[in-house]
Design a protein around this motif. Structure first.
Motif, mmCIF file in Angstrom:
data_model
loop_
_atom_site.group_PDB
_atom_site.id
_atom_site.type_symbol
_atom_site.label_atom_id
_atom_site.label_comp_id
_atom_site.label_asym_id
_atom_site.label_seq_id
_atom_site.Cartn_x
_atom_site.Cartn_y
_atom_site.Cartn_z
ATOM 1 N N ASP A 32 0.836 -1.212 0.000
ATOM 2 C CA ASP A 32 0.000 0.000 0.000
ATOM 3 C C ASP A 32 0.871 1.263 0.000
ATOM 4 O OD1 ASP A 32 -2.361 -1.354 -0.133
ATOM 5 O OD2 ASP A 32 -2.906 -1.102 1.974
ATOM 6 N N GLU B 232 -7.345 11.541 -2.329
ATOM 7 C CA GLU B 232 -8.280 10.488 -2.758
ATOM 8 C C GLU B 232 -7.651 9.101 -2.577
ATOM 9 O OE1 GLU B 232 -9.653 11.247 -6.744
ATOM 10 O OE2 GLU B 232 -10.076 13.351 -6.278
ATOM 11 N N GLU B 233 -6.361 8.980 -2.912
ATOM 12 C CA GLU B 233 -5.668 7.699 -2.743
ATOM 13 C C GLU B 233 -5.600 7.305 -1.259
ATOM 14 O OE1 GLU B 233 -4.328 5.608 -5.068
ATOM 15 O OE2 GLU B 233 -4.957 6.874 -6.742
ATOM 16 N N ASN C 238 -8.634 5.697 0.324
ATOM 17 C CA ASN C 238 -8.823 4.283 -0.024
ATOM 18 C C ASN C 238 -7.705 3.376 0.488
ATOM 19 O OD1 ASN C 238 -11.238 4.793 -1.511
ATOM 20 N ND2 ASN C 238 -9.994 5.625 -3.163
ATOM 21 N N THR C 239 -6.869 3.906 1.372
ATOM 22 C CA THR C 239 -5.753 3.128 1.921
ATOM 23 C C THR C 239 -6.059 2.727 3.365
ATOM 24 O OG1 THR C 239 -4.178 4.350 0.535
ATOM 25 C CG2 THR C 239 -3.266 3.155 2.402
ATOM 26 N N ARG D 174 -3.754 10.691 7.597
ATOM 27 C CA ARG D 174 -4.206 11.056 6.240
ATOM 28 C C ARG D 174 -4.032 12.550 6.003
ATOM 29 N NH1 ARG D 174 -8.468 6.949 6.837
ATOM 30 N NH2 ARG D 174 -7.955 5.294 5.374
#
Length: 309
Positions: A110, A211-212, A215-216, A241
């Motif tokens: 990830d 945005e990435e 979703n992590t 984040r």
């Protein structure tokens, strides 16, 4: 063994041949390298070993290359010293992602995906804007901020006392370099970089990275990780984040980050990355601190011997 703080290199430290001796001699290193090549869908290790320079220096390649190098170095150190556990971690710019992976904030894959996408997004932002950066030597923060305000540029990196980097449009950076002495700054050097990192010109990259990160899967770090943006440890998922997103356009507060460790009683550091850039910065911030730099097999052997004493 007093457990040191581990530091990871930022963009600019990459060099052709990085991690080659590790990957050729260690099954652990090869396994991580193979995972990286598989996850990325191209041979990152080939670019690390062979270049050419322009290909390795490309933001989309050098960021995952440095991430991989840092985590291989840490894995090999832990393999040689099973009781080794860093007291805390930090990294310069891109290196902050490596620090989080080292703290198990997110998985190796990830983190690799994040830095690969981050590099691509920053490359796209560089191509879409006319940006530049300059290093200001021998000026305090107040004078640099006055110059930055006068020329409408951003303070990108507070690297060490008397070493601050500014970032912005090429026109405004040129103006800042020309006017630096008027603000009591001894020397201004325009840097050979692709664009204006850590400035408002990276806003598009910041939005895409946010945005990435949504979703992590992110968990509480196993050891304290100090964020560039706040110069403080981050713990919650939301805070991690937020700081990793804000870092793209925000200032890298490296002086305060190292000072945080010193104030907490940590005076021993290990730098993992090509060269000894971070060791040089720490020496300027905290002259009494000790830094062991690990970049290849010879320096790893020397570090293991030193840490075993």
């Amino acid at each position: 063994m007093t457990q040191p703080v581990i530091l990871f290199s930022g963009q600019g430290a990459q060099k052709i041949g990085m991690a080659r001796d590790w990957i050729e001699s260690s099954a652990t290193a090869r396994d991580l390298a193979n995972q990286a090549d598989l996850a990325l869908g191209y041979s990152l290790t080939e670019i690390m070993f062979e270049g050419p320079e322009e290909k390795l220096t490309a933001t989309s390649h050098c960021q995952p290359a440095l991430y991989l190098h840092g985590l291989i170095g840490l894995a090999l150190l832990k393999e040689r010293l099973p009781d080794f556990k860093p007291a805390a971690a930090a990294g310069l710019s891109l290196g902050e992602f490596t620090a989080h992976a080292a703290a198990y904030t997110f998985s190796f894959e990830d983190g690799l995906r994040l830095v690969s996408r981050r590099g691509t997004f920053m490359e796209e932002a560089c191509n879409a804007t006319d940006g530049a950066m300059a290093a200001l030597i021998g000026g305090d923060e107040e004078k640099v901020r006055a110059l930055a305000e006068a020329t409408d540029v951003d303070v990108a990196n507070l690297n060490a006392p008397g070493q601050i980097v500014i970032s912005g449009t090429t026109q405004n950076i040129d103006a800042a370099v020309a006017q630096a002495k008027d603000f009591g700054i001894r020397r201004a050097i325009k840097l050979n970089v692709a664009g204006a990192y850590h400035s408002r010109l990276m806003a598009s990259a910041q939005e895409k990275l946010a945005e990435e990160l949504v979703n992590t899967i992110i968990t509480t770090p196993a050891i304290p990780v100090v964020a560039n943006f706040t110069a403080k440890p981050v713990g919650s998922e939301g805070e991690i984040r937020s700081t990793l997103t804000s870092q793209v356009t925000g200032s890298v507060r490296w002086i305060e980050s190292i000072q945080h460790f010193i104030d907490a009683g940590h005076t021993s550091f290990i730098e993992i990355g090509p060269g000894k850039v971070l060791a040089g910065l720490v020496a300027k911030i905290a002259p009494s601190a000790t830094v062991i730099s690990i970049e290849d097999q010879a320096s790893l052997d020397a570090a293991v011997e030193q840490l075993s004493q």
